[in-house]
Design an enzyme around this catalytic site. Structure first.
Site, PDB file in Angstrom:
ATOM      1  N   TYR A  33     111.856  39.301 -10.229  1.00  0.00           N
ATOM      2  CA  TYR A  33     112.545  39.649  -8.989  1.00  0.00           C
ATOM      3  C   TYR A  33     113.876  40.309  -9.345  1.00  0.00           C
ATOM      4  O   TYR A  33     114.816  39.634  -9.773  1.00  0.00           O
ATOM      5  CB  TYR A  33     112.825  38.414  -8.135  1.00  0.00           C
ATOM      6  CG  TYR A  33     111.609  37.716  -7.561  1.00  0.00           C
ATOM      7  CD1 TYR A  33     110.368  38.333  -7.510  1.00  0.00           C
ATOM      8  CD2 TYR A  33     111.717  36.434  -7.036  1.00  0.00           C
ATOM      9  CE1 TYR A  33     109.267  37.683  -6.973  1.00  0.00           C
ATOM     10  CE2 TYR A  33     110.627  35.781  -6.489  1.00  0.00           C
ATOM     11  CZ  TYR A  33     109.405  36.404  -6.475  1.00  0.00           C
ATOM     12  OH  TYR A  33     108.311  35.754  -5.929  1.00  0.00           O
ATOM     13  N   GLY A  45     107.994  38.984   8.005  1.00  0.00           N
ATOM     14  CA  GLY A  45     108.805  39.371   9.156  1.00  0.00           C
ATOM     15  C   GLY A  45     108.016  39.633  10.412  1.00  0.00           C
ATOM     16  O   GLY A  45     108.571  39.598  11.514  1.00  0.00           O
TER      17      GLY A  45
END
Length: 336
Positions: free
Chosen positions: A56, A209
């Site tokens: 990440y 989302g």
């Protein structure tokens, strides 16, 4: 914050975990100060499970977590790390490496970036098709014996792979996408995990989302936001999925909750062996998600949610075709 256990052999953790990926990568720019403040708010609220990956932001996420944990007692935090995904200097992807010597190399760098002597749960992010899972897990097991790792986890593998890995060393938990829009694990993978006493840490619980209740059809995605390539966010698929969200919103409003809270509570209600990971990057989004822990769903609530978003109702795959091909959990006959 109540606790749950990662399977029968794993550690006790908060009933919600914090997923840190978006603070460093793949969702566009993030504010580092706000990210650290969000981690602090999560810790103060009783969240103990912090989920990261060495890829990440090419190590940035681990260093961010290290900075956020300064002054905190190490034993009060359960750090879960994924490894194995290969990146290039431009942020591209170059496959996965699960070779035993690579496992130990990845771990050495992770421990240094995190500023700790052990990782609580260590797992390959994806199965390396060129390396038997038994070899990868065996190498992590050596690190358990050496004290550098406490527990072994897996990510996005199918039922058969789960059984093979568990035969080498107890697996604490399987990290896999699970939400109202992604329910493939219910057929074979979740039953296999339960048969073996393996917990589930569920990511993507708000479907990146879509199930937040805050998404709009015309929302512009910035550079570096992988949702621009996600099938569920494309044109007709997006509108169909947002129609499902509006149906869910009606159930949520009748319950006095937000869409995100209802979606999170639904995942948590699927079993005490499931720990949802909240991917909040800001304190206000975290606060909204935390309230889901106190949202009790009745059988009628669950039935209403099921009618609003039936299994299999999502339009589009959860990843683009190229990425789907790397998921052992989605391989034909492997329990997807």
């Amino acid at each position: 914050m109540r606790t749950r256990t990662l399977g029968t052999t794993g550690p006790a953790v908060s009933e919600l975990g914090l997923g840190l990926m978006g603070m460093s990568d793949l969702y566009g720019p993030a504010d580092e100060a706000e990210s650290i403040a969000t981690i602090h708010a999560a810790l103060d609220a009783g969240i103990t499970l912090m989920d990261t990956g060495d890829f990440y932001g090419m190590g940035h996420n681990e260093m961010l977590l290290r900075d956020a944990l300064k002054g905190r007692a190490r034993e009060q935090v359960v750090i879960s790390v994924k490894f194995g995904a290969l990146r290039d200097p431009d942020g591209g992807w170059s496959g996965n490496d699960g070779r035993p010597q690579a496992v130990k190399n990845f771990l050495a760098y992770t421990l240094r970036r995190l500023g700790t002597d052990h990782v609580d749960v260590y797992r390959p992010a994806r199965l390396d098709p060129d390396v038997p899972v038994e070899e990868t897990v065996g190498a992590i097991a050596e690190m358990v014996k050496a004290g550098h790792v406490r527990h072994i986890g897996l990510s996005e593998v199918g039922a058969e792979t789960l059984r093979r890995a568990h035969a080498v060393h107890p697996i604490s938990d399987l990290q896999i996408e699970y939400s109202l829009l992604s329910r493939g694990i219910e057929r074979d993978i979740l039953p296999a995990a339960r048969e073996l006493g393996i917990g589930v840490t569920a990511y993507g619980v708000l479907s990146r989302g879509l199930l937040s209740g805050h998404w709009s059809p015309g929302r512009a995605l910035g550079a570096g936001d992988f949702r621009g390539m996600s099938p569920r966010f494309q044109q007709e698929n997006l509108q169909r999925n947002l129609d499902l969200v509006e149906a869910l919103r009606r159930v949520a409003e009748a319950k006095g909750a937000s869409v995100a809270q209802l979606a999170l509570a639904w995942v948590a209600a699927q079993g005490e062996d499931i720990i949802p990971l909240v991917g909040a990057r800001r304190r206000d989004r975290l606060a909204e998600s935390l309230a889901a822990a106190d949202l009790a769903l009745t059988p009628q609530d669950l039935a209403d949610i099921e009618r609003a978003v039936p299994a299999g109702a999502a339009a589009g795959d959860r990843y683009a075709t190229a990425q789907m091909s790397h998921l052992d959990s989605e391989a034909p006959g492997n329990g997807s």
